[in-house]
Design a protein around this motif. Structure first.
Motif, PDB file in Angstrom:
ATOM      1  N   ARG A  32       2.569 -32.569  -2.938  1.00 50.41           N
ATOM      2  CA  ARG A  32       3.683 -32.408  -3.866  1.00 50.41           C
ATOM      3  C   ARG A  32       3.874 -33.659  -4.719  1.00 50.41           C
ATOM      4  NH1 ARG A  32       9.363 -33.196  -1.444  1.00 50.41           N
ATOM      5  NH2 ARG A  32       9.103 -35.200  -0.461  1.00 50.41           N
ATOM      6  N   ASP A  45       9.271 -39.378  -2.491  1.00 50.78           N
ATOM      7  CA  ASP A  45      10.512 -38.597  -2.630  1.00 50.78           C
ATOM      8  C   ASP A  45      10.663 -38.102  -4.066  1.00 50.78           C
ATOM      9  OD1 ASP A  45      13.037 -37.464  -2.501  1.00 50.78           O
ATOM     10  OD2 ASP A  45      13.953 -39.179  -1.494  1.00 50.78           O
ATOM     11  N   LEU A  96       6.010 -34.877  -8.814  1.00 55.92           N
ATOM     12  CA  LEU A  96       6.961 -34.577  -9.877  1.00 55.92           C
ATOM     13  C   LEU A  96       6.247 -34.632 -11.211  1.00 55.92           C
ATOM     14  CD1 LEU A  96      10.037 -34.084 -10.402  1.00 55.92           C
ATOM     15  CD2 LEU A  96      10.157 -36.519 -10.968  1.00 55.92           C
ATOM     16  N   GLU A 114      12.137 -35.552  -5.295  1.00 58.28           N
ATOM     17  CA  GLU A 114      13.490 -35.094  -5.624  1.00 58.28           C
ATOM     18  C   GLU A 114      14.381 -36.275  -6.048  1.00 58.28           C
ATOM     19  OE1 GLU A 114      11.702 -32.167  -2.761  1.00 58.28           O
ATOM     20  OE2 GLU A 114      11.909 -34.329  -2.748  1.00 58.28           O
ATOM     21  N   ALA A 115      14.265 -37.380  -5.328  1.00 62.72           N
ATOM     22  CA  ALA A 115      15.059 -38.568  -5.680  1.00 62.72           C
ATOM     23  C   ALA A 115      14.611 -39.149  -7.008  1.00 62.72           C
ATOM     24  CB  ALA A 115      14.975 -39.615  -4.565  1.00 62.72           C
ATOM     25  N   THR A 129      12.002 -32.759 -15.922  1.00 68.37           N
ATOM     26  CA  THR A 129      11.153 -32.957 -14.748  1.00 68.37           C
ATOM     27  C   THR A 129      11.016 -31.625 -14.020  1.00 68.37           C
ATOM     28  OG1 THR A 129      13.017 -33.535 -13.317  1.00 68.37           O
ATOM     29  CG2 THR A 129      11.895 -35.357 -14.466  1.00 68.37           C
ATOM     30  N   GLN A 130       9.934 -31.503 -13.262  1.00 66.36           N
ATOM     31  CA  GLN A 130       9.720 -30.292 -12.486  1.00 66.36           C
ATOM     32  C   GLN A 130       8.919 -30.652 -11.235  1.00 66.36           C
ATOM     33  OE1 GLN A 130       7.913 -27.065 -14.644  1.00 66.36           O
ATOM     34  NE2 GLN A 130       7.460 -25.914 -12.805  1.00 66.36           N
ATOM     35  N   LEU A 131       9.412 -30.214 -10.082  1.00 67.53           N
ATOM     36  CA  LEU A 131       8.671 -30.405  -8.842  1.00 67.53           C
ATOM     37  C   LEU A 131       7.425 -29.542  -8.886  1.00 67.53           C
ATOM     38  CD1 LEU A 131      11.653 -30.322  -6.340  1.00 67.53           C
ATOM     39  CD2 LEU A 131      10.388 -32.330  -7.097  1.00 67.53           C
ATOM     40  N   ALA A 160      13.355 -37.404  -9.489  1.00 72.41           N
ATOM     41  CA  ALA A 160      13.901 -36.491 -10.494  1.00 72.41           C
ATOM     42  C   ALA A 160      15.364 -36.815 -10.769  1.00 72.41           C
ATOM     43  CB  ALA A 160      13.757 -35.035 -10.051  1.00 72.41           C
ATOM     44  N   ALA A 161      16.124 -37.075  -9.730  1.00 74.77           N
ATOM     45  CA  ALA A 161      17.542 -37.419  -9.897  1.00 74.77           C
ATOM     46  C   ALA A 161      17.703 -38.728 -10.642  1.00 74.77           C
ATOM     47  CB  ALA A 161      18.238 -37.486  -8.533  1.00 74.77           C
TER      48      ALA A 161
END
Length: 127
Positions: A87, A117, A89, A119-120, A55-57, A122-123
């Motif tokens: 933004r 979100d 993902l 980032e979440a 994954t990449q932001l 991606a996690a």
């Protein structure tokens, strides 16, 4: 465990999305213990978590290239499910996945998802 990620709707994206049946109630990313599921109005993407390569932001998308329905990149056949220009993902797959057309003939090596979100998300997609 199931996690859900809503799409982040920028106001100027709402009307073009609505014309194609994409609304906050018809657009959702779900991650289960073993699957990634994307619902974007009439479009669906479903794949095993084991098929997520990385994954990449990303962000700063051009409105004319992302507003409205799901978008196909002619450069790499990736699919974009965008509801904002700020933004999202980018998710790359080991094996390309079906999402844009009902026969599954066209397959996508990646998908961009503009959730609230990233980032979440991606996690949640990490093994």
């Amino acid at each position: 465990m199931t996690r859900e990620f809503a799409f982040d709707f920028e106001s100027r994206y709402r009307l073009p999305a609505l014309l194609f049946g994409v609304t906050p109630s018809t657009a959702l990313v779900t991650v289960t213990d073993d699957e990634l599921l994307v619902r974007f109005g009439p479009w669906r993407l479903r794949t095993a978590l084991a098929n997520v390569a990385r994954t990449q932001l990303s962000g700063d998308y051009a409105f004319h290239r992302t507003a409205g329905p799901a978008h196909l990149s002619f450069a790499d056949r990736g699919i974009t499910f965008a509801t904002n220009s700020r933004r999202g993902l980018c998710v790359s797959f080991v094996d390309p996945v079906a999402a844009m057309e009902p026969t599954g003939t066209l397959r996508h090596p990646g998908a961009t998802l503009t959730v609230t979100d990233p980032e979440a998300l991606a996690a949640a997609l990490q093994p």
